[in-house]
Design a protein around this motif. Structure first.
Motif, PDB file in Angstrom:
ATOM      1  N   MET A  78       0.766  -1.141   0.004  1.00  0.00           N
ATOM      2  CA  MET A  78      -0.070   0.156  -0.172  1.00  0.00           C
ATOM      3  C   MET A  78       0.886   1.282   0.093  1.00  0.00           C
ATOM      4  SD  MET A  78      -2.932  -1.263   2.688  1.00  0.00           S
ATOM      5  CE  MET A  78      -3.709   0.419   2.682  1.00  0.00           C
ATOM      6  N   GLU A  79       1.883   1.201   0.900  1.00  0.00           N
ATOM      7  CA  GLU A  79       2.849   2.377   0.761  1.00  0.00           C
ATOM      8  C   GLU A  79       3.385   2.475  -0.204  1.00  0.00           C
ATOM      9  OE1 GLU A  79       5.181   1.906   4.583  1.00  0.00           O
ATOM     10  OE2 GLU A  79       3.587   2.716   5.695  1.00  0.00           O
ATOM     11  N   ALA A  80       3.877   1.569  -1.197  1.00  0.00           N
ATOM     12  CA  ALA A  80       4.777   1.573  -2.318  1.00  0.00           C
ATOM     13  C   ALA A  80       3.748   2.116  -3.548  1.00  0.00           C
ATOM     14  CB  ALA A  80       5.363   0.271  -2.802  1.00  0.00           C
ATOM     15  N   VAL A  81       2.555   1.654  -3.434  1.00  0.00           N
ATOM     16  CA  VAL A  81       1.616   2.334  -4.404  1.00  0.00           C
ATOM     17  C   VAL A  81       1.201   3.721  -4.279  1.00  0.00           C
ATOM     18  CG1 VAL A  81      -1.061   2.234  -5.005  1.00  0.00           C
ATOM     19  CG2 VAL A  81       0.279   0.044  -4.731  1.00  0.00           C
ATOM     20  N   GLY A  82       1.113   4.342  -2.888  1.00  0.00           N
ATOM     21  CA  GLY A  82       0.844   5.741  -2.476  1.00  0.00           C
ATOM     22  C   GLY A  82       2.008   6.540  -3.207  1.00  0.00           C
ATOM     23  N   GLU A  90      -8.531  -1.632   9.805  1.00  0.00           N
ATOM     24  CA  GLU A  90      -6.910  -1.167   9.850  1.00  0.00           C
ATOM     25  C   GLU A  90      -6.602  -1.028   8.473  1.00  0.00           C
ATOM     26  OE1 GLU A  90      -4.620  -1.689  12.439  1.00  0.00           O
ATOM     27  OE2 GLU A  90      -6.629  -2.264  13.623  1.00  0.00           O
ATOM     28  N   LEU A  91      -7.052  -1.635   7.597  1.00  0.00           N
ATOM     29  CA  LEU A  91      -6.918  -0.937   6.172  1.00  0.00           C
ATOM     30  C   LEU A  91      -7.120   0.357   5.861  1.00  0.00           C
ATOM     31  CD1 LEU A  91      -7.950  -3.922   3.789  1.00  0.00           C
ATOM     32  CD2 LEU A  91      -5.638  -3.486   4.744  1.00  0.00           C
ATOM     33  N   VAL A  92      -8.506   0.792   6.493  1.00  0.00           N
ATOM     34  CA  VAL A  92      -9.003   2.447   6.445  1.00  0.00           C
ATOM     35  C   VAL A  92      -7.591   3.165   7.054  1.00  0.00           C
ATOM     36  CG1 VAL A  92     -10.573   3.764   7.247  1.00  0.00           C
ATOM     37  CG2 VAL A  92     -11.261   1.492   6.057  1.00  0.00           C
ATOM     38  N   LYS A  93      -7.185   2.735   8.282  1.00  0.00           N
ATOM     39  CA  LYS A  93      -6.277   3.506   9.029  1.00  0.00           C
ATOM     40  C   LYS A  93      -5.159   3.506   8.176  1.00  0.00           C
ATOM     41  CE  LYS A  93      -7.985   2.123  13.650  1.00  0.00           C
ATOM     42  NZ  LYS A  93      -7.503   0.941  14.722  1.00  0.00           N
ATOM     43  N   MET A  94      -4.673   2.458   7.446  1.00  0.00           N
ATOM     44  CA  MET A  94      -3.410   2.369   6.730  1.00  0.00           C
ATOM     45  C   MET A  94      -3.615   3.337   5.273  1.00  0.00           C
ATOM     46  SD  MET A  94      -2.643  -1.562   7.396  1.00  0.00           S
ATOM     47  CE  MET A  94      -1.693  -1.814   6.053  1.00  0.00           C
ATOM     48  N   GLY A  95      -4.826   3.841   5.411  1.00  0.00           N
ATOM     49  CA  GLY A  95      -4.868   4.577   4.174  1.00  0.00           C
ATOM     50  C   GLY A  95      -5.383   4.301   2.747  1.00  0.00           C
ATOM     51  N   THR A  96      -6.086   3.150   2.737  1.00  0.00           N
ATOM     52  CA  THR A  96      -6.784   2.634   1.496  1.00  0.00           C
ATOM     53  C   THR A  96      -7.926   3.512   0.930  1.00  0.00           C
ATOM     54  OG1 THR A  96      -7.489   0.695   0.310  1.00  0.00           O
ATOM     55  CG2 THR A  96      -8.649   1.441   2.514  1.00  0.00           C
ATOM     56  N   HIS A  97      -7.470   3.784  -0.507  1.00  0.00           N
ATOM     57  CA  HIS A  97      -8.652   4.606  -1.305  1.00  0.00           C
ATOM     58  C   HIS A  97     -10.040   3.805  -1.420  1.00  0.00           C
ATOM     59  CE1 HIS A  97      -4.811   6.591  -2.838  1.00  0.00           C
ATOM     60  NE2 HIS A  97      -5.013   7.409  -1.727  1.00  0.00           N
ATOM     61  N   VAL A  98      -9.827   2.631  -1.720  1.00  0.00           N
ATOM     62  CA  VAL A  98     -11.039   1.894  -2.045  1.00  0.00           C
ATOM     63  C   VAL A  98     -10.889   0.600  -1.421  1.00  0.00           C
ATOM     64  CG1 VAL A  98     -12.367   0.766  -3.942  1.00  0.00           C
ATOM     65  CG2 VAL A  98     -11.115   2.997  -4.401  1.00  0.00           C
ATOM     66  N   LEU A  99     -11.875  -0.152  -1.179  1.00  0.00           N
ATOM     67  CA  LEU A  99     -11.721  -1.461  -0.148  1.00  0.00           C
ATOM     68  C   LEU A  99     -12.038  -2.499  -1.291  1.00  0.00           C
ATOM     69  CD1 LEU A  99     -11.361  -3.265   2.317  1.00  0.00           C
ATOM     70  CD2 LEU A  99     -14.072  -3.113   2.383  1.00  0.00           C
ATOM     71  N   ALA A 100     -11.294  -3.606  -1.371  1.00  0.00           N
ATOM     72  CA  ALA A 100     -11.760  -4.750  -2.221  1.00  0.00           C
ATOM     73  C   ALA A 100     -12.193  -5.685  -1.397  1.00  0.00           C
ATOM     74  CB  ALA A 100     -10.713  -4.993  -3.233  1.00  0.00           C
ATOM     75  N   ILE A 101     -13.289  -6.382  -1.683  1.00  0.00           N
ATOM     76  CA  ILE A 101     -13.417  -7.934  -1.094  1.00  0.00           C
ATOM     77  C   ILE A 101     -13.402  -8.768  -2.145  1.00  0.00           C
ATOM     78  CG2 ILE A 101     -15.259  -9.159  -0.151  1.00  0.00           C
ATOM     79  CD1 ILE A 101     -16.697  -6.706   0.800  1.00  0.00           C
ATOM     80  N   LYS A 102     -11.896  -9.177  -1.859  1.00  0.00           N
ATOM     81  CA  LYS A 102     -11.409 -10.451  -2.906  1.00  0.00           C
ATOM     82  C   LYS A 102     -12.042 -11.966  -2.487  1.00  0.00           C
ATOM     83  CE  LYS A 102      -7.047 -11.748  -4.880  1.00  0.00           C
ATOM     84  NZ  LYS A 102      -7.650 -12.164  -6.337  1.00  0.00           N
ATOM     85  N   ASP A 103     -13.085 -12.468  -3.173  1.00  0.00           N
ATOM     86  CA  ASP A 103     -13.641 -13.710  -3.075  1.00  0.00           C
ATOM     87  C   ASP A 103     -12.976 -14.555  -4.194  1.00  0.00           C
ATOM     88  OD1 ASP A 103     -14.927 -15.963  -2.398  1.00  0.00           O
ATOM     89  OD2 ASP A 103     -16.727 -15.238  -3.439  1.00  0.00           O
ATOM     90  N   MET A 104     -11.583 -14.856  -3.920  1.00  0.00           N
ATOM     91  CA  MET A 104     -10.935 -15.605  -5.087  1.00  0.00           C
ATOM     92  C   MET A 104     -11.232 -16.914  -5.622  1.00  0.00           C
ATOM     93  SD  MET A 104      -9.284 -15.012  -2.213  1.00  0.00           S
ATOM     94  CE  MET A 104      -9.221 -15.870  -0.434  1.00  0.00           C
TER      95      MET A 104
END
Length: 613
Positions: free
Chosen positions: A121-125, A160-174
């Motif tokens: 996430m930080e690398a993408v940011g 936790e993902l929201v705190k870490m700064g995600t722009h969008v949340l994906a629910i990945k049902d692989m």
């Protein structure tokens, strides 16, 4: 343009066909949230099997589709590889990806391990990409008896993902495990806690419930869903685009997508898919199958697992492999299954079938077994920490004293010197052969990149061939056209092929290029293969050790005359990206080594003879 053919056609769709369909997509579907066309297994397969540069694919598609955001699948701290890398590798990879055309990064970790997710996430940011952090879904939140991965587990993860700064949340049902009730519960729980968070749902249609899940998701407050065009949808792929568009017409969720254009786009891929028939998952799967709720095999893994099974001689036992997959998952502690953790479960499942082991027998014989490398590395903690921890005492018994890691696997790695690697590659292959993107490809897949460059130097840009010619070659007398660059086309006709020249193992090929008669001698690799029969192990002789599976010998760790102990590593075998360390079941002296590095062996081929002491 990524997961559909990964799930149905072993990721074999070529850039040639993606290019042909791209202008239509750009013209008729500009309202798409994104087009996923990169990452995951496409990166590896492009070079390994299609002899293409994955970076060139991305750049070419970006030029043809300038008006739709591009999305890729990023394996957190693993980027697009299967190993852990230093943090500067992930940062460099994300920046290069943005430079070549990626806008949105779906960042996930195969164990939902937050420290690994944070690196990605930080690398993408830093690269100014859109961060779409993913929670990987397993279990069933609508089943009160499935307590490990319940609603509380997922909502805490999202917090936790929201705190870490995600722009969008994906629910990945692989694996396609969501059911409408579970979808409603999960999306609604997240929406209530995070009313402004964009939610993007990804699923596979293995059981046939995909569209129903999406309708439930929209009603519960989801914003975006993943679909595949009709002729490349269903089963282990994504739910049907046309079906969903039609289901939402004249409702408050109407997409505004032109159904006639969806049908036209689908017709192109319906015809094109015929060219990829040898890679179809339908060898064993003819329809949707709800057994996915039991085995939990991810859609993107299904066809590759099938091909692995065939390469290991287990093609007729694929139902056994699926059953063993369920057992292997339980042995490993009921883990989240998506690359690379899904590969670990698959490797263990095939290992169990290959060696005719039940779960109970595996546990009883654990001290005498040579486990696949991926299983050993998982138990060491080299891909991260699983929810609930590792299964004990199985972990300790499998590791046999090997080091355990409890911190983020890549945290102690030194930054990589890209300039040094570039100079080494240029020295080996020549200045003109190596670009900046090749250096990154080498970091991800060193051997694959080297083989790709050697192939490119020998055969040129084979990505110019139309797909049928690429896979099966031209027929005698058939005129073919190859556009080697814009406005420059070669017209080629193969006229005749000579008998095999025994001394050289070559055939002379006669052909025309733009009307000019030419000939050249070509090595017939199939005819020149050594067909010697390798001796098989005598299972009544304890001193003979056989290959546990078909594959290639990667490394021989012993030599004749060596004194070895029980459990000592003898050699490493590899088949379809599955590596197995072969250990000695006895102590003794190496009498004879019957194989060499690079050699292909079959199951039960004699590899080592011992003198017992």
């Amino acid at each position: 343009m990524r997961d559909a053919h990964q799930s149905l056609l072993a990721t074999r769709v070529r850039t040639y066909d993606l290019r042909k369909s791209s202008p239509f997509v750009a013209k008729h579907f500009p309202q798409f949230y994104s087009l996923e066309n990169w990452g995951g297994a496409t990166f590896d397969v492009c070079m390994r099997f299609l002899h293409e540069c994955p970076w060139n694919r991305l750049a070419e598609l970006r030029e043809l589709i300038p008006n739709i955001p591009f999305q890729m699948l990023l394996r957190g701290a693993n980027a697009v590889g299967y190993s852990n890398y230093s943090d500067n590798v992930i940062e460099k990879f994300c920046q290069l990806s943005v430079d070549y055309g990626i806008d949105i990064f779906r960042v996930f970790d195969s164990l939902n391990y937050l420290p690994n997710l944070k690196v990605g996430m930080e690398a993408v940011g830093k690269a100014n990409g859109v961060i779409e952090a993913a929670i990987c879904y397993t279990g069933d939140v609508s089943d009160p008896n499935r307590k490990k991965y319940d609603l509380n587990y997922y909502t805490k993860l999202v917090d936790e993902l929201v705190k870490m700064g995600t722009h969008v949340l994906a629910i990945k049902d692989m694996a396609g495990l969501l059911k409408p009730r579970a979808t409603t519960l999960l999306v609604d729980s997240i929406r209530q806690k995070h009313p402004d968070l964009p939610i993007h749902i990804h699923t596979h249609d293995t059981a046939g419930t995909g569209v129903a899940n999406y309708l439930a998701a929209f009603e519960a407050g989801a914003d975006v869903v993943d679909v595949a065009v009709d002729s490349m949808s269903g089963m282990t792929s994504q739910p049907t685009m046309g079906g969903l568009v039609a289901a939402l017409q004249n409702t408050k969720h109407d997409t505004g997508v032109d159904l006639l254009k969806v049908n036209e786009y689908s017709a192109f891929w319906e015809q094109t898919r015929l060219l990829y028939a040898p890679f179809e998952c339908t060898a064993t799967m003819k329809s949707g199958n709800a057994d996915v709720y039991v085995n939990e095999i991810p859609g993107g893994q299904y066809t590759n697992l099938q091909f692995q099974a065939f390469s290991l001689g287990l093609g007729t036992q694929f139902e056994d492999v699926k059953r063993a997959y369920t057992e292997a998952n339980k042995l490993l502690g009921d883990i989240v299954k998506v690359t690379p953790s899904s590969k670990i479960v698959g490797d263990l499942a095939q290992f169990m079938v290959q060696n005719k082991l039940s779960s109970k027998e595996l546990v009883e014989r654990v001290d005498d077994l040579s486990f696949p490398s991926s299983v050993i590395e998982y138990m060491q903690g080299l891909i991260g920490q699983p929810p609930g921890g590792f299964p004990e005492p199985l972990r300790t018994k499998i590791l046999k004293g090997k080091e355990k890691y409890d911190e983020r696997p890549g945290s102690s790695l030194e930054p990589l010197d890209f300039k040094k690697i570039e100079n080494e590659l240029k020295k080996k292959f020549g200045e003109e052969e190596i670009q900046e993107c090749d250096v990154m490809s080498y970091v991800m897949f060193p051997k694959v990149l080297e083989e790709y460059i050697e192939f490119r130097k020998s055969y040129g840009p084979v990505d110019c061939y139309e797909t049928r010619i690429f896979f099966v070659g031209p027929k005698l007398g058939e005129p073919i056209e190859i556009e080697i660059e814009h406005g420059k086309t070669l017209h080629i006709v193969v006229l005749a092929i000579s008998d095999l020249l025994r001394q050289s193992g070559e055939r002379e090929v006669f052909f025309q290029v733009n009307g000019q008669l030419r000939s050249m001698k070509v090595k017939d690799t199939a005819a020149s293969k050594d067909h010697k029969v390798h001796p098989k192990v005598d299972k009544n002789k304890k001193e003979q050790i056989g290959a546990p599976m078909p594959g290639q010998v990667l490394d021989v760790k012993v030599k004749e005359g060596d004194q070895i102990e029980k459990g000592q590593t003898l050699l490493v075998l590899s088949a379809m990206k599955m590596e197995t360390v072969v250990k000695s079941t006895l102590s003794g002296k190496i009498k004879k080594v019957h194989v060499t590095s690079g050699q292909q062996v079959q199951g039960d081929d004699l590899i080592i003879e011992l003198e017992l002491t």
